[in-house]
Design a protein around this motif. Structure first.
Motif, PDB file in Angstrom:
ATOM      1  N   GLY A  15      38.614  52.445  33.053  1.00  9.91           N
ATOM      2  CA  GLY A  15      39.854  51.972  32.421  1.00  9.91           C
ATOM      3  C   GLY A  15      40.945  51.615  33.421  1.00  9.91           C
ATOM      4  N   LYS A  16      40.555  51.434  34.682  1.00  5.85           N
ATOM      5  CA  LYS A  16      41.558  51.151  35.722  1.00  5.85           C
ATOM      6  C   LYS A  16      42.343  49.870  35.431  1.00  5.85           C
ATOM      7  N   SER A  17      41.610  48.801  35.105  1.00  6.67           N
ATOM      8  CA  SER A  17      42.299  47.514  34.953  1.00  6.67           C
ATOM      9  C   SER A  17      43.193  47.506  33.712  1.00  6.67           C
ATOM     10  N   THR A  34      40.878  43.587  42.233  1.00  6.05           N
ATOM     11  CA  THR A  34      40.018  43.298  43.397  1.00  6.05           C
ATOM     12  C   THR A  34      38.536  43.227  42.992  1.00  6.05           C
ATOM     13  N   GLY A  35      38.158  43.922  41.919  1.00  8.80           N
ATOM     14  CA  GLY A  35      36.775  43.861  41.454  1.00  8.80           C
ATOM     15  C   GLY A  35      36.398  42.431  41.064  1.00  8.80           C
ATOM     16  N   ALA A  36      37.384  41.692  40.519  1.00 12.91           N
ATOM     17  CA  ALA A  36      37.120  40.302  40.109  1.00 12.91           C
ATOM     18  C   ALA A  36      36.702  39.468  41.319  1.00 12.91           C
ATOM     19  N   TYR A  38      35.021  40.555  44.042  1.00 10.57           N
ATOM     20  CA  TYR A  38      33.609  40.859  44.351  1.00 10.57           C
ATOM     21  C   TYR A  38      32.705  40.220  43.298  1.00 10.57           C
ATOM     22  N   ARG A  39      33.194  40.198  42.053  1.00 11.98           N
ATOM     23  CA  ARG A  39      32.427  39.561  40.975  1.00 11.98           C
ATOM     24  C   ARG A  39      32.255  38.069  41.257  1.00 11.98           C
ATOM     25  N   CYS A  40      33.300  37.420  41.788  1.00 14.38           N
ATOM     26  CA  CYS A  40      33.200  35.984  42.108  1.00 14.38           C
ATOM     27  C   CYS A  40      32.108  35.737  43.155  1.00 14.38           C
ATOM     28  N   ALA A  94      25.508  42.361  40.339  1.00 13.94           N
ATOM     29  CA  ALA A  94      25.495  41.491  41.526  1.00 13.94           C
ATOM     30  C   ALA A  94      26.700  41.807  42.421  1.00 13.94           C
ATOM     31  N   ALA A  95      27.853  42.048  41.797  1.00 13.27           N
ATOM     32  CA  ALA A  95      29.067  42.367  42.568  1.00 13.27           C
ATOM     33  C   ALA A  95      28.867  43.659  43.345  1.00 13.27           C
ATOM     34  N   SER A  96      28.233  44.626  42.697  1.00 12.58           N
ATOM     35  CA  SER A  96      28.004  45.911  43.348  1.00 12.58           C
ATOM     36  C   SER A  96      27.081  45.734  44.564  1.00 12.58           C
ATOM     37  N   VAL A  97      26.086  44.857  44.440  1.00 15.25           N
ATOM     38  CA  VAL A  97      25.155  44.628  45.565  1.00 15.25           C
ATOM     39  C   VAL A  97      25.886  43.967  46.735  1.00 15.25           C
ATOM     40  N   VAL A 104      31.415  40.537  53.584  1.00 18.54           N
ATOM     41  CA  VAL A 104      32.004  40.294  52.257  1.00 18.54           C
ATOM     42  C   VAL A 104      33.297  41.104  52.146  1.00 18.54           C
ATOM     43  N   ARG A 105      33.231  42.348  52.577  1.00 17.80           N
ATOM     44  CA  ARG A 105      34.418  43.205  52.485  1.00 17.80           C
ATOM     45  C   ARG A 105      35.528  42.695  53.401  1.00 17.80           C
ATOM     46  N   ASN A 106      35.167  42.306  54.638  1.00 14.09           N
ATOM     47  CA  ASN A 106      36.200  41.791  55.553  1.00 14.09           C
ATOM     48  C   ASN A 106      36.910  40.595  54.928  1.00 14.09           C
ATOM     49  N   ARG A 126      37.879  50.067  44.477  1.00 12.07           N
ATOM     50  CA  ARG A 126      37.123  51.242  44.915  1.00 12.07           C
ATOM     51  C   ARG A 126      37.662  51.797  46.242  1.00 12.07           C
ATOM     52  N   ASP A 127      38.305  50.916  47.019  1.00 13.61           N
ATOM     53  CA  ASP A 127      38.701  51.280  48.385  1.00 13.61           C
ATOM     54  C   ASP A 127      40.171  50.963  48.629  1.00 13.61           C
ATOM     55  N   ILE A 128      40.966  50.885  47.572  1.00  8.77           N
ATOM     56  CA  ILE A 128      42.358  50.446  47.754  1.00  8.77           C
ATOM     57  C   ILE A 128      43.142  51.524  48.523  1.00  8.77           C
ATOM     58  N   GLN A 175      23.981  53.722  37.725  1.00  7.98           N
ATOM     59  CA  GLN A 175      23.371  53.098  38.910  1.00  7.98           C
ATOM     60  C   GLN A 175      24.452  52.499  39.812  1.00  7.98           C
ATOM     61  N   ARG A 176      25.441  51.857  39.167  1.00  7.62           N
ATOM     62  CA  ARG A 176      26.520  51.247  39.934  1.00  7.62           C
ATOM     63  C   ARG A 176      27.370  52.329  40.635  1.00  7.62           C
ATOM     64  N   ASP A 177      27.623  53.437  39.948  1.00  7.27           N
ATOM     65  CA  ASP A 177      28.347  54.560  40.563  1.00  7.27           C
ATOM     66  C   ASP A 177      27.623  54.985  41.829  1.00  7.27           C
ATOM     67  N   GLN A 179      25.438  53.329  43.686  1.00  7.93           N
ATOM     68  CA  GLN A 179      25.513  52.302  44.749  1.00  7.93           C
ATOM     69  C   GLN A 179      26.897  52.290  45.398  1.00  7.93           C
ATOM     70  N   ASP A 180      27.943  52.330  44.566  1.00  6.08           N
ATOM     71  CA  ASP A 180      29.308  52.203  45.095  1.00  6.08           C
ATOM     72  C   ASP A 180      29.730  53.449  45.895  1.00  6.08           C
ATOM     73  N   MET A 181      29.152  54.604  45.539  1.00  7.42           N
ATOM     74  CA  MET A 181      29.548  55.846  46.223  1.00  7.42           C
ATOM     75  C   MET A 181      28.710  56.121  47.461  1.00  7.42           C
ATOM     76  N   HIS A 182      27.534  55.484  47.535  1.00  4.57           N
ATOM     77  CA  HIS A 182      26.634  55.817  48.640  1.00  4.57           C
ATOM     78  C   HIS A 182      26.471  54.708  49.664  1.00  4.57           C
ATOM     79  N   ARG A 183      27.186  53.587  49.506  1.00  8.18           N
ATOM     80  CA  ARG A 183      27.034  52.524  50.504  1.00  8.18           C
ATOM     81  C   ARG A 183      27.679  52.993  51.816  1.00  8.18           C
ATOM     82  N   LYS A 184      27.225  52.359  52.929  1.00  9.51           N
ATOM     83  CA  LYS A 184      27.720  52.816  54.239  1.00  9.51           C
ATOM     84  C   LYS A 184      29.184  52.446  54.456  1.00  9.51           C
TER      85      LYS A 184
HETATM   86  O1   DC Z   1      35.986  46.998  39.254  1.00 10.83           O
HETATM   87  P1   DC Z   1      34.769  46.133  38.918  1.00 10.83           P
HETATM   88  O2   DC Z   1      33.780  46.805  37.997  1.00 10.83           O
HETATM   89  O3   DC Z   1      35.170  44.786  38.422  1.00 10.83           O
HETATM   90  O4   DC Z   1      34.010  45.901  40.337  1.00 10.83           O
HETATM   91  C1   DC Z   1      32.787  45.231  40.443  1.00 10.83           C
HETATM   92  C2   DC Z   1      32.041  45.740  41.680  1.00 10.83           C
HETATM   93  O5   DC Z   1      32.741  45.331  42.858  1.00 10.83           O
HETATM   94  C3   DC Z   1      31.896  47.256  41.782  1.00 10.83           C
HETATM   95  O6   DC Z   1      30.636  47.700  41.323  1.00 10.83           O
HETATM   96  C4   DC Z   1      32.053  47.568  43.245  1.00 10.83           C
HETATM   97  C5   DC Z   1      32.745  46.376  43.825  1.00 10.83           C
HETATM   98  N1   DC Z   1      34.125  46.626  44.271  1.00 10.83           N
HETATM   99  C6   DC Z   1      34.311  47.141  45.519  1.00 10.83           C
HETATM  100  O7   DC Z   1      33.340  47.442  46.216  1.00 10.83           O
HETATM  101  N2   DC Z   1      35.558  47.313  46.010  1.00 10.83           N
HETATM  102  C7   DC Z   1      36.632  47.018  45.257  1.00 10.83           C
HETATM  103  N3   DC Z   1      37.863  47.181  45.765  1.00 10.83           N
HETATM  104  C8   DC Z   1      36.473  46.513  43.948  1.00 10.83           C
HETATM  105  C9   DC Z   1      35.197  46.352  43.468  1.00 10.83           C
END
Ligand code: DC
Length: 222
Positions: A15-17, A34-36, A38-40, A94-97, A104-106, A126-128, A175-177, A179-184
């Motif tokens: 419910g963040k957004s 910011t998730g949007a 990564y989604r793009c 796909a965004a999570s991958v 991509v992050r840079n 996720r990293d704000i 699954q997304r949790d 991936q997002d919590m365990h990436r390097k």
């Molecule tokens: O918030 P969201 O569900 O729209 O984000 C989609 C994906 O983007 C999420 O699985 C992880 C990634 N993400 C991220 O790594 N860092 C962010 N600041 C925002 C999203």
């Protein structure tokens, strides 16, 4: 009142957004989803047959990606309005991958910092609080049980006329949790100075009130 920067991090569908948009409106702040972004990147790769699991190919694709967002929360990818298209569950995955890739992050973090540079902003992701704006005056870590989050996403999908199966949604969220919590790089984690809000048993209004109280407190302190 002094304009501050607000970071809201937490797992998918917490419910963040929703909260960020309401709080931004109340404060007349700019909301940055910011998730949007990564989604793009994920959407572009799927549409253009870029293998999501080929980090080099995804990195090269960044040269062809221009993302713009406006104050009505519309998202444009290379001038096409993709606001609705990027919300599908296959794009979430796909965004999570692609979000695990350094380049991509840079690419996106640089743009996010530029957008936030004037203050008076609220960013969710996720990293704000940990990476994008480590000096944000207010950091919130918003969580809810995966069951609650799946139910919310299920209802949202139904409202949008999208396919919805509660069990599949819960599995994908978990699954997304993972991936997002365990990436390097920049994994999802609570910043040391973030305030955790568990929204599982709270109404929307209760969460908004809590965040607004914190904002007012921070504005006074500053
Ligand atoms: O918030 P969201 O569900 O729209 O984000 C989609 C994906 O983007 C999420 O699985 C992880 C990634 N993400 C991220 O790594 N860092 C962010 N600041 C925002 C999203």
């Amino acid at each position: 009142m002094k304009k501050i920067s607000i970071a809201i991090d937490g797992p998918s569908a917490a419910g963040k957004s929703t909260i960020a948009k309401i709080v931004a409106k109340k404060l007349d702040y700019v909301y940055i989803d910011t998730g949007a972004m990564y989604r793009c990147v994920g959407y572009y790769c799927l549409e253009n047959n870029v293998d999501l699991h080929d980090e080099n190919a995804v990195t090269q694709a960044l040269d062809n990606i221009k993302i713009e967002m406006n104050s009505a929360n519309q998202v444009f990818l290379n001038q096409e309005d993709v606001s609705a298209k990027i919300r599908h569950d296959r794009i979430s995955m796909a965004a999570s991958v692609v979000s695990a890739y350094q380049e991509v992050r840079n690419f996106l973090v640089l743009q996010q910092r530029q957008m936030a540079s004037q203050g008076g902003v609220i960013l969710d992701g996720r990293d704000i609080g940990t990476v994008v704006l480590p000096d944000a005056q207010l950091k919130i870590y918003q969580v809810a049980s995966s069951k609650t989050r799946a139910k919310r996403r299920y209802l949202e999908n139904l409202q949008r006329g999208l396919e919805a199966d509660l069990d599949t949604i819960q599995k994908e969220i978990e699954q997304r949790d993972y991936q997002d919590m365990h990436r390097k790089i920049s994994p999802l984690k609570k910043a040391d100075d973030a305030i955790e809000i568990d929204t599982s048993d709270l109404s929307l209004e209760e969460v908004v009130d809590k965040v607004m109280e914190l904002v007012i407190q921070k504005q006074k302190e500053g």
